[in-house]
Scaffold this motif. Sequence first.
Motif, PDB file in Angstrom:
ATOM      1  N   ILE B 349       1.156  -1.305  -0.515  1.00  0.00           N
ATOM      2  CA  ILE B 349       0.599   0.203   0.615  1.00  0.00           C
ATOM      3  C   ILE B 349       0.500   1.262   0.217  1.00  0.00           C
ATOM      4  N   LEU B 350       0.762   2.058  -0.774  1.00  0.00           N
ATOM      5  CA  LEU B 350       1.596   3.274  -0.948  1.00  0.00           C
ATOM      6  C   LEU B 350       0.493   4.372  -0.899  1.00  0.00           C
ATOM      7  N   PRO B 351       0.907   4.450   0.481  1.00  0.00           N
ATOM      8  CA  PRO B 351      -0.205   6.761   0.566  1.00  0.00           C
ATOM      9  C   PRO B 351      -0.084   7.191   0.328  1.00  0.00           C
ATOM     10  N   MET B 352      -0.296   8.644  -0.375  1.00  0.00           N
ATOM     11  CA  MET B 352      -0.446  10.031  -1.046  1.00  0.00           C
ATOM     12  C   MET B 352      -0.305  10.799  -0.758  1.00  0.00           C
ATOM     13  N   THR B 353      -0.529  10.605   0.181  1.00  0.00           N
ATOM     14  CA  THR B 353      -0.862  11.882   1.511  1.00  0.00           C
ATOM     15  C   THR B 353      -0.337  11.403   3.125  1.00  0.00           C
ATOM     16  N   GLU B 354      -0.563  13.086   3.510  1.00  0.00           N
ATOM     17  CA  GLU B 354       0.360  13.628   4.578  1.00  0.00           C
ATOM     18  C   GLU B 354      -0.812  12.738   6.088  1.00  0.00           C
ATOM     19  N   ASP B 355      -1.948  12.146   5.604  1.00  0.00           N
ATOM     20  CA  ASP B 355      -3.023  11.625   6.520  1.00  0.00           C
ATOM     21  C   ASP B 355      -3.253  10.019   5.939  1.00  0.00           C
ATOM     22  N   LEU B 356      -2.066   9.372   6.530  1.00  0.00           N
ATOM     23  CA  LEU B 356      -1.769   7.703   6.793  1.00  0.00           C
ATOM     24  C   LEU B 356      -3.128   6.963   6.678  1.00  0.00           C
ATOM     25  N   SER B 357      -4.560   7.544   7.448  1.00  0.00           N
ATOM     26  CA  SER B 357      -5.522   6.848   7.836  1.00  0.00           C
ATOM     27  C   SER B 357      -6.394   6.109   7.181  1.00  0.00           C
ATOM     28  N   PRO B 358      -6.258   6.841   5.760  1.00  0.00           N
ATOM     29  CA  PRO B 358      -7.437   6.082   5.269  1.00  0.00           C
ATOM     30  C   PRO B 358      -6.428   4.632   4.405  1.00  0.00           C
ATOM     31  N   ALA B 359      -5.233   5.247   4.238  1.00  0.00           N
ATOM     32  CA  ALA B 359      -4.118   3.359   3.599  1.00  0.00           C
ATOM     33  C   ALA B 359      -4.488   2.421   4.942  1.00  0.00           C
ATOM     34  N   ILE B 360      -4.627   3.123   6.507  1.00  0.00           N
ATOM     35  CA  ILE B 360      -4.061   2.805   7.333  1.00  0.00           C
ATOM     36  C   ILE B 360      -5.769   1.605   7.903  1.00  0.00           C
ATOM     37  N   SER B 361      -6.627   1.768   6.856  1.00  0.00           N
ATOM     38  CA  SER B 361      -7.682   1.208   7.525  1.00  0.00           C
ATOM     39  C   SER B 361      -7.762   0.145   5.819  1.00  0.00           C
ATOM     40  N   PHE B 362      -7.396   1.271   5.118  1.00  0.00           N
ATOM     41  CA  PHE B 362      -7.747  -0.396   3.401  1.00  0.00           C
ATOM     42  C   PHE B 362      -6.310  -1.641   4.265  1.00  0.00           C
ATOM     43  N   ALA B 363      -5.317  -1.235   5.059  1.00  0.00           N
ATOM     44  CA  ALA B 363      -4.524  -2.638   5.002  1.00  0.00           C
ATOM     45  C   ALA B 363      -5.027  -2.993   6.115  1.00  0.00           C
ATOM     46  N   THR B 364      -6.258  -2.414   7.405  1.00  0.00           N
ATOM     47  CA  THR B 364      -7.269  -3.470   8.041  1.00  0.00           C
ATOM     48  C   THR B 364      -7.704  -3.857   7.380  1.00  0.00           C
ATOM     49  N   ALA B 365      -8.517  -3.538   6.194  1.00  0.00           N
ATOM     50  CA  ALA B 365      -9.451  -4.258   5.590  1.00  0.00           C
ATOM     51  C   ALA B 365      -9.488  -5.363   5.461  1.00  0.00           C
ATOM     52  N   LEU B 366      -7.820  -5.519   4.006  1.00  0.00           N
ATOM     53  CA  LEU B 366      -7.365  -6.372   3.861  1.00  0.00           C
ATOM     54  C   LEU B 366      -6.600  -7.744   4.742  1.00  0.00           C
ATOM     55  N   ARG B 367      -6.468  -7.005   6.012  1.00  0.00           N
ATOM     56  CA  ARG B 367      -5.943  -8.195   6.670  1.00  0.00           C
ATOM     57  C   ARG B 367      -6.917  -9.056   7.346  1.00  0.00           C
ATOM     58  N   GLU B 368      -8.434  -8.161   7.803  1.00  0.00           N
ATOM     59  CA  GLU B 368      -9.540  -8.585   8.264  1.00  0.00           C
ATOM     60  C   GLU B 368      -9.601 -10.271   7.401  1.00  0.00           C
ATOM     61  N   ALA B 369      -9.839  -9.912   6.038  1.00  0.00           N
ATOM     62  CA  ALA B 369     -10.549 -10.991   4.981  1.00  0.00           C
ATOM     63  C   ALA B 369      -8.858 -11.902   4.448  1.00  0.00           C
ATOM     64  N   GLY B 370      -7.412 -12.117   5.451  1.00  0.00           N
ATOM     65  CA  GLY B 370      -6.630 -12.737   4.940  1.00  0.00           C
ATOM     66  C   GLY B 370      -5.596 -12.299   4.321  1.00  0.00           C
ATOM     67  N   VAL B 371      -5.818 -11.238   3.815  1.00  0.00           N
ATOM     68  CA  VAL B 371      -4.929 -10.460   2.801  1.00  0.00           C
ATOM     69  C   VAL B 371      -3.820  -9.796   3.376  1.00  0.00           C
ATOM     70  N   ARG B 372      -2.255 -10.394   3.348  1.00  0.00           N
ATOM     71  CA  ARG B 372      -1.658  -9.613   3.581  1.00  0.00           C
ATOM     72  C   ARG B 372      -0.634  -8.493   3.115  1.00  0.00           C
ATOM     73  N   ALA B 373      -0.806  -7.464   4.491  1.00  0.00           N
ATOM     74  CA  ALA B 373      -0.557  -6.229   3.374  1.00  0.00           C
ATOM     75  C   ALA B 373       0.578  -5.408   4.445  1.00  0.00           C
ATOM     76  N   GLN B 374       1.474  -4.934   3.431  1.00  0.00           N
ATOM     77  CA  GLN B 374       2.308  -3.975   3.909  1.00  0.00           C
ATOM     78  C   GLN B 374       2.325  -2.520   3.691  1.00  0.00           C
ATOM     79  N   LEU B 375       2.632  -1.295   4.763  1.00  0.00           N
ATOM     80  CA  LEU B 375       2.042   0.050   4.455  1.00  0.00           C
ATOM     81  C   LEU B 375       4.034   0.307   3.865  1.00  0.00           C
TER      82      LEU B 375
END
Lengths: 450, 450
Positions: B349-375
């Motif tokens: 996951i490549l966040p492109m804004t100062e605020d990382l919250s949306p990127a972190i939320s997406f990472a969490t959604a992936l992980r909850e679905a069993g998908v391995r995610a790295q920020l």
Amino acid sequence: MAQVKPRTLSGFMELLPARQVQFDRMVDILRKNYSLYGFTPLDTPAVEAAEVLLAKGGGETEKQIYRFQKGDTDLALRFDLTVPLAKYVALHQNELTFPFRRFQIAKVYRGERAQKGRYREFYQADIDVIGDGALDIINEAEIPAIIYKTFTALGLSRFKIRVNNRKVLNGLFAILGLEEQAGDVMRTIDKLEKIGPEKVKAILVDDFSVSAGAADSLLALLAADDPMAALEPFKGKNERFDQGVSELSTVVGYLSAFGVPEDHFMVDLTIARGLDYYTGTVYETVMLDHPEVGSICSGGRYDNLAEYYTDKQLPGVGISIGLTRLFSVLEAQGYLNDGLVTAPADVLILPMTEDLSPAISFATALREAGVRAQLHCEKKKFKQKLSYADKLAIPYAAFLGEDEIAQGKVTVKDLTSGEQNTLTPSEAVALVQAGLAQRSAGAPITEPQL
Amino acid sequence: MAQVKPRTLSGFMELLPARQVQFDRMVDILRKNYSLYGFTPLDTPAVEAAEVLLAKGGGETEKQIYRFQKGDTDLALRFDLTVPLAKYVALHQNELTFPFRRFQIAKVYRGERAQKGRYREFYQADIDVIGDGALDIINEAEIPAIIYKTFTALGLSRFKIRVNNRKVLNGLFAILGLEEQAGDVMRTIDKLEKIGPEKVKAILVDDFSVSAGAADSLLALLAADDPMAALEPFKGKNERFDQGVSELSTVVGYLSAFGVPEDHFMVDLTIARGLDYYTGTVYETVMLDHPEVGSICSGGRYDNLAEYYTDKQLPGVGISIGLTRLFSVLEAQGYLNDGLVTAPADVLILPMTEDLSPAISFATALREAGVRAQLHCEKKKFKQKLSYADKLAIPYAAFLGEDEIAQGKVTVKDLTSGEQNTLTPSEAVALVQAGLAQRSAGAPITEPQL
């Protein structure tokens, strides 16, 4: 024949089968959780050249290490997973891609005096993120989330992650004029929880020439209810301190975005972590109902992982769980969930005819559906076979007598409820699968209801 | 700072991350397969009292073992998993339930001269069934099925399981008047494949006083196209021989019921297995296209597992895979399936804004679905971050720029096809999951198409 008395060495955990299943289930959850955060598994040798493991040298490590010769090679068993990681990264630096995120869950060896809760062979479960020259603070901010998710997945809820920053402490020492005694002061305040503020003050003043005033300021700060607020008055006096406070704020600031509930986290300025190489954020994790256990997951940020092997600057952040010790604590406290299946098989199949083919076919059908099946074909009485299933806590028994075989069916008995059904093989597989799904719905740790 | 050159000991396998993932995938399949057959995992210490490990004593073992003192304790690293199993069963015999079925996949240590394909630290993957006084022949009959299913699950198809029975050989020696030289004869015919029949005959006649006639009968029998038929004329002359033939027939007879195709199995009367303790069925497994590798899975039936530790009679049957060596052969032969994901993460996951919250939320959604995610939040250029994903062979990248965030979306790029889609987070999770299911549909071993 001359016999040797069988024994297992003191300090070496060896579990009975049902306990081993519980231990392995915890390891599986750790592997899965670490993987979800993008850590790759490593498996370095348990034996290394002694010179390599002892590159840093000194103190307890040299005394505790298992070291030996083979031919003319000087060998040793690893005493942690960090030194082998440092070696690995230094050795393979041109083949790795940074930031390099790895986990390793493996045994390490320390020849300590054996005592309750101390192991000479024990599992560590480590994760580390290693940067190439630089590593963003966000990596330090993500660690509490990984700790939180990991223990939550294991079934633990009553724990708290404590965080501090070494730059805050070191800056504070500079501000208070304690730079020369910084190491001694840090090691002393690390004992605060164990020995209390009076003794800490006495040691600081008597042994390390800290002025009573400085000791009081320090202790007041460490005891503050709102540590971030208590740090405010010291800002602007020391660059390192300011940087530490800013890093600590960043880590705290990202907590809710990363999903760590507030009540599972606190800033604790007393945490120093004995090890000299931490340079930024440091972590400890304590069980709320068992503070006497100490930290069950610790780590921190370091600036230079592999300085003993390479000139390359390799900053990183990592944490470690002492899994063997944690398991023994959970077992002793009755925290292991004995409701989950610990049997070697889900179904024990009892063929009752000379021809075993129908029983074997049913075993195959179960296995193809992912159900663990064992045929029991020993020359034993029916009752003895059921008692075998009972002793092992196997959830289901399946009988294939002449009647069942003639009808193309199988009788499945739920050994917990005693309920018995004669079904087609595919119905039987479905019944067992549904039952197992229920029985596996739970975490390996259950906390007592308070 | 004085530095030590980082190195890994010769004979100790240390894999780079992508290879380690391939190795671990094989271990996972072994664990799963062994579990499906009702074997429970064990994890005994790697270090034992030297006296315990060397209870049997003698020969190569003593020379190769890593043995050392710590304090006044004489210790050694285990050199196989069978001796620790014998100790475990003898020690815990009153707490175990028999038949006791266990698997263990763990490292063992032998200080052999390091050479290509020889390891000093290597994994063995063992299963054993231990009976209490008796153990039915059906256990021996099930083993080829387990071997077949295990290698098939790993993706190997061009292999053959060879089976013999030590009672057949020993009975035959009695019939041919070779009882006194039985051990020597057995060890000699074990070399048949390596050195050929002429040399075997020469050794038998010259070194072990076997008559030329007896040697010829023996060699003719061993070379027979239909071994079971060739054994017929010898029946009725020796009780042990007859029992061996009956056992061998039972094992062969159950093959199809257990699902082992005929072309994956053969009776091979030349197989003796060097170890003295096998007393019944013995197994070897060879890769059809790489006979030079020797057996990749071997074992057999023994009458007395733990006679060095206990008077209790503990017959058993077991097999062992030398996993580290097998892996190095597969790697060298290009048999490892490089099409499966070996990256540390499924999505970068490549966040492109100062605020990382949306990127972190997406990472969490992936992980909850069993998908391995790295920020990836390092201060690097966009191109460098994509090159990072590329080097690690991460399948997907996800971008969260201002536009995406404003729309509540995320852009997912398939880094293999280059295809790019802007989707809602849940659509993105589903897309990635579907893609990963495809990419993981394959076994860890791929055989070259002949």
